[in-house]
Design an enzyme around this catalytic site. Structure first.
Site, PDB file in Angstrom:
ATOM      1  NE  ARG A  87      -2.763   2.573   3.276  1.00 58.89           N
ATOM      2  CZ  ARG A  87      -3.151   3.734   2.727  1.00 58.89           C
ATOM      3  NH1 ARG A  87      -3.429   3.807   1.447  1.00 58.89           N
ATOM      4  NH2 ARG A  87      -3.250   4.834   3.451  1.00 58.89           N
ATOM      5  CG  ASP A 204      -3.184  15.717   6.748  1.00 62.35           C
ATOM      6  OD1 ASP A 204      -3.143  14.977   5.736  1.00 62.35           O
ATOM      7  OD2 ASP A 204      -3.816  15.439   7.776  1.00 62.35           O
TER       8      ASP A 204
END
Ligand code: HPA
Length: 234
Positions: A87, A204
């Site tokens: 992933r 973020d």
């Protein structure tokens, strides 16, 4: 064909890179692979197979969250004989100790989710990466002079929540960042005896709201994509 993937048997490589976003899969196929062929587009979840440095590899999306990655990774492992899924995604940092653009190689994914318990009877709240691909990623990162910190991650069902406090499970398992898929992928791979890793780019910083803007993302994700491709063909 499987229920959610329309590729024919043999059209998907043994190693699959899995970003969350179908358009990121398209971007990787078009910019990093040679002879990339679109092999599935059911529900707009794009899968491509092509060559990276002469070796066959596939890239296709997981979608968001455990239900989605649970479906796609299970069908890849069981219907297409995939050995390894890497992933590649983004995560939000709970702490300013992490910086945007930092690369993480996930050691354990901790979750409040009941996915692993009700799917496979796996009772643990924290599931590790599976097989040797985590180590291959670490070695490859060193060769490429990249830092990919081995880190625990909070895999959450929740993106929006009322309470801004860091969830208790993240503190309990020493998770400095959060995403929404690794736990589901690791649970499937553990149950099936397959290889799975998760490489993340910090996109973020939750307490400061600093983030990588949409137009910076392609460039920002390049080291992660190259690391996953290089490790994937080893
Ligand atoms: N929460 C969950 N998943 C994420 C985040 C986040 O803040 N940022 C990137 N993936």
């Amino acid at each position: 064909m499987s229920i959610h993937i329309s590729a024919k048997k043999g059209e998907i490589a043994k190693v699959v890179l899995q970003p969350g976003d179908p358009l990121r899969a398209k971007y990787i196929a078009e910019n990093f692979l040679e002879d990339a062929k679109l092999v599935s587009q059911t529900r707009g979840i794009l899968y491509y197979t092509g060559l990276y440095k002469g070796k066959e590899i596939s890239v296709g999306a997981s979608g968001m969250g455990f239900p989605s990655i649970g479906i796609y990774s299970f069908e890849l492992f069981t219907e297409y004989d995939v050995d390894t899924i890497i992933r590649i995604g983004t995560c939000g940092a709970y702490t300013t100790d992490l910086k945007v653009y930092d690369l993480l190689n996930v050691e354990n994914a901790a979750s409040e989710s009941t996915y692993a318990k009700f799917a496979w009877g796996i009772e643990e709240e924290s599931i590790s990466h599976q097989g040797n691909i985590f180590n291959t990623i670490n070695e490859t990162a060193k060769e490429m002079s990249l830092t990919a910190k081995a880190t625990n991650i909070h895999s959450s069902d929740i993106f929006y929540r009322k309470d801004p406090a860091i969830p208790a499970i993240a503190t309990k398992y020493n998770c400095p960042a959060v995403e929404m898929e690794a736990f589901g992928l690791f649970a499937n791979a553990k149950h099936l005896g397959k290889n799975a890793a998760t490489i993340l780019t910090v996109s973020d910083i939750i307490p400061t709201h600093e983030n990588i803007s949409a137009d910076q993302r392609e460039k920002a994700l390049k080291p992660m994509i190259e690391l996953a491709l290089e490790a994937g063909i080893k």
